[in-house]
Scaffold this motif. Structure first.
Motif, short mmCIF file in Angstrom:
data_model
loop_
_atom_site.label_atom_id
_atom_site.label_comp_id
_atom_site.label_asym_id
_atom_site.label_seq_id
_atom_site.Cartn_x
_atom_site.Cartn_y
_atom_site.Cartn_z
N VAL A 74 -59.96 39.86 -28.82
CA VAL A 74 -59.17 39.59 -30.48
C VAL A 74 -59.72 40.57 -31.56
O VAL A 74 -61.17 41.59 -31.29
CB VAL A 74 -60.12 37.80 -30.45
CG1 VAL A 74 -61.74 38.87 -30.94
CG2 VAL A 74 -59.58 38.13 -31.98
N THR A 75 -58.62 41.01 -31.90
CA THR A 75 -59.11 41.92 -33.34
C THR A 75 -59.29 41.63 -34.58
O THR A 75 -58.27 40.62 -35.05
CB THR A 75 -57.62 43.31 -32.88
OG1 THR A 75 -57.34 43.29 -31.31
CG2 THR A 75 -57.43 44.49 -33.78
N LYS A 118 -60.97 48.14 -38.80
CA LYS A 118 -60.88 46.95 -37.14
C LYS A 118 -62.16 47.47 -36.32
O LYS A 118 -62.68 48.33 -35.54
CB LYS A 118 -59.63 48.02 -36.38
CG LYS A 118 -58.71 47.36 -35.53
CD LYS A 118 -57.30 48.34 -35.30
CE LYS A 118 -56.93 47.88 -33.80
NZ LYS A 118 -55.85 49.08 -33.14
N HIS A 133 -59.74 42.40 -38.32
CA HIS A 133 -58.79 43.43 -39.65
C HIS A 133 -59.81 43.15 -40.77
O HIS A 133 -59.53 41.91 -41.59
CB HIS A 133 -57.16 43.11 -40.14
CG HIS A 133 -56.36 43.62 -38.85
ND1 HIS A 133 -55.98 45.32 -38.43
CD2 HIS A 133 -56.30 43.44 -37.49
CE1 HIS A 133 -55.94 45.33 -36.67
NE2 HIS A 133 -55.82 44.37 -36.45
N ARG A 155 -51.64 33.48 -44.58
CA ARG A 155 -51.83 34.14 -44.68
C ARG A 155 -52.41 35.34 -46.06
O ARG A 155 -53.26 35.48 -46.67
CB ARG A 155 -52.38 35.76 -43.60
CG ARG A 155 -52.71 35.03 -42.40
CD ARG A 155 -51.86 35.64 -41.17
NE ARG A 155 -52.71 35.93 -39.91
CZ ARG A 155 -52.52 36.67 -38.99
NH1 ARG A 155 -52.45 37.51 -38.89
NH2 ARG A 155 -53.26 36.35 -37.63
N HIS A 161 -61.62 30.44 -30.26
CA HIS A 161 -61.26 31.91 -29.57
C HIS A 161 -61.30 30.82 -27.94
O HIS A 161 -62.33 30.57 -27.36
CB HIS A 161 -62.68 32.90 -29.25
CG HIS A 161 -61.25 33.62 -28.49
ND1 HIS A 161 -60.50 34.46 -29.43
CD2 HIS A 161 -62.09 35.13 -27.62
CE1 HIS A 161 -60.40 35.52 -28.25
NE2 HIS A 161 -61.38 35.48 -27.95
N LEU A 218 -58.88 39.41 -41.26
CA LEU A 218 -57.63 38.86 -40.15
C LEU A 218 -57.81 38.39 -38.84
O LEU A 218 -58.20 40.07 -38.57
CB LEU A 218 -56.21 38.98 -40.53
CG LEU A 218 -55.83 38.10 -41.93
CD1 LEU A 218 -54.19 39.43 -42.30
CD2 LEU A 218 -56.54 37.15 -42.33
N ARG A 219 -57.43 37.92 -37.96
CA ARG A 219 -58.29 38.10 -36.44
C ARG A 219 -56.15 37.91 -36.27
O ARG A 219 -54.91 37.56 -36.74
CB ARG A 219 -58.69 36.68 -36.11
CG ARG A 219 -60.04 36.83 -36.31
CD ARG A 219 -60.40 35.86 -35.47
NE ARG A 219 -59.76 34.14 -36.19
CZ ARG A 219 -60.21 33.74 -36.65
NH1 ARG A 219 -60.83 33.77 -37.70
NH2 ARG A 219 -59.36 32.31 -36.40
N GLU A 220 -56.63 38.92 -34.59
CA GLU A 220 -54.90 38.87 -34.28
C GLU A 220 -55.26 38.96 -32.23
O GLU A 220 -56.13 39.07 -32.14
CB GLU A 220 -54.02 39.34 -34.19
CG GLU A 220 -55.10 41.23 -34.64
CD GLU A 220 -53.30 42.51 -34.73
OE1 GLU A 220 -52.74 41.85 -35.10
OE2 GLU A 220 -53.91 43.84 -34.48
N THR A 268 -61.97 45.60 -32.28
CA THR A 268 -61.58 44.44 -31.19
C THR A 268 -62.87 44.19 -29.84
O THR A 268 -63.57 45.23 -29.98
CB THR A 268 -60.06 45.34 -30.70
OG1 THR A 268 -59.16 45.84 -31.31
CG2 THR A 268 -59.74 44.81 -29.27
#
Length: 269
Positions: free
Chosen positions: A255-256, A211, A258, A79, A250, A267-269, A213
């Motif tokens: 999934v969020t 952001k 950014h 990252r 996935h 980026l994903r989280e 989601t």
């Protein structure tokens, strides 16, 4: 040359660019590395053809090919950026030509154990030239006693109030959308539409990032970040303008995403 030949040439440039940058002890942005490689070996007419999602054929080929460097253990992607490994540095010494490097990657040839690390380039500094002093100036300098100048006391900078964090991030776009092949899942009429309400990201003023989601079923997805509702400014993998699609697999669920306009990466989280 074939498309594959050109991709191999650019892959060699990627490794060389990262090796040169390693002396600065910084992890480069992947998009910047790819852009430099393409600048050195420009796309042919065939490689410039846009694929689905608006990606040049040559860019997608190069992005995929960098996985070979990771598989060989010569490069790591994270990252915070890309990083060349010690074996990657040695590979630039052991496999100096494009053909040698390509063959080593294709055949899984390890870097010979006795291969030395490349030598750090020595930056040559131009010699400082002193102006010639006149006889009268030299005499004055020899006879005049200089009075030391006292440095003015440093002023301690006042700490910015916590509220300033909300206004530090300037030059933000008017909007950022995630246009991808999951648009219809979120409620858009068609995929890859950057103007539908459901794919718009929201700006977090304190963090300066955008952001979104989404609840997505299991599957493989592709997307790009589109600024100001126009494909004229879109960012793909590694934050590269008009770069290859972001791609991810996935497992299902929320999934969020950014988006940071300072790096243009998602980026994903």
């Amino acid at each position: 040359m074939t498309v594959r030949d050109n991709t191999n040439r650019r892959l060699k440039e990627v490794l060389d660019i990262m090796a040169a940058g390693s002396w600065e002890d910084q992890k480069p942005n992947g998009g910047e590395v790819l852009a430099q490689a393409v600048a050195r070996i420009p796309f042919t007419k065939e490689e410039s053809e846009l694929l689905s999602g608006g990606i040049p054929r040559g860019h997608k080929n190069l992005t995929k090919a960098t996985a070979d460097l990771v598989k060989a253990g010569w490069m790591a992607k994270g990252r915070s950026g890309w990083e060349i490994t010690e074996d990657g540095l040695k590979a630039t010494v052991a496999f100096k030509t494009v053909d040698a490097l390509s063959a080593a990657l294709a055949e899984g040839t390890p870097v010979p154990a006795d291969t030395p690390l490349p030598t750090k380039p020595v930056a040559k500094k131009p010699a400082a030239r002193k102006p010639a002093a006149t006889k009268s100036a030299a005499k004055t300098a020899a006879t005049t006693k200089k009075t030391p100048i006292k440095a003015a006391p440093r002023k301690t900078a006042a700490k910015a109030p916590a509220k300033a964090a909300a206004v530090e991030h300037k030059d933000q776009p008017a909007s950022v959308a995630l246009a991808g092949d999951f648009g219809t899942i979120l409620g858009s009429l068609v995929n890859w539409d950057p103007n539908h309400d459901r794919v718009q990201m929201k700006l977090d003023a304190k963090r300066g990032t955008w952001k979104l989601t989404a609840d997505l079923p299991a599957g493989k997805y592709s997307y790009k970040a589109v600024a100001n509702g126009s494909w004229d400014e879109n960012y793909g993998a590694f934050g590269l303008l008009d770069g290859a699609n972001h791609e991810f697999e996935h497992v299902g669920g929320e999934v969020t995403f950014h988006y940071d306009h300072a790096t243009n990466d998602v980026l994903r989280e």
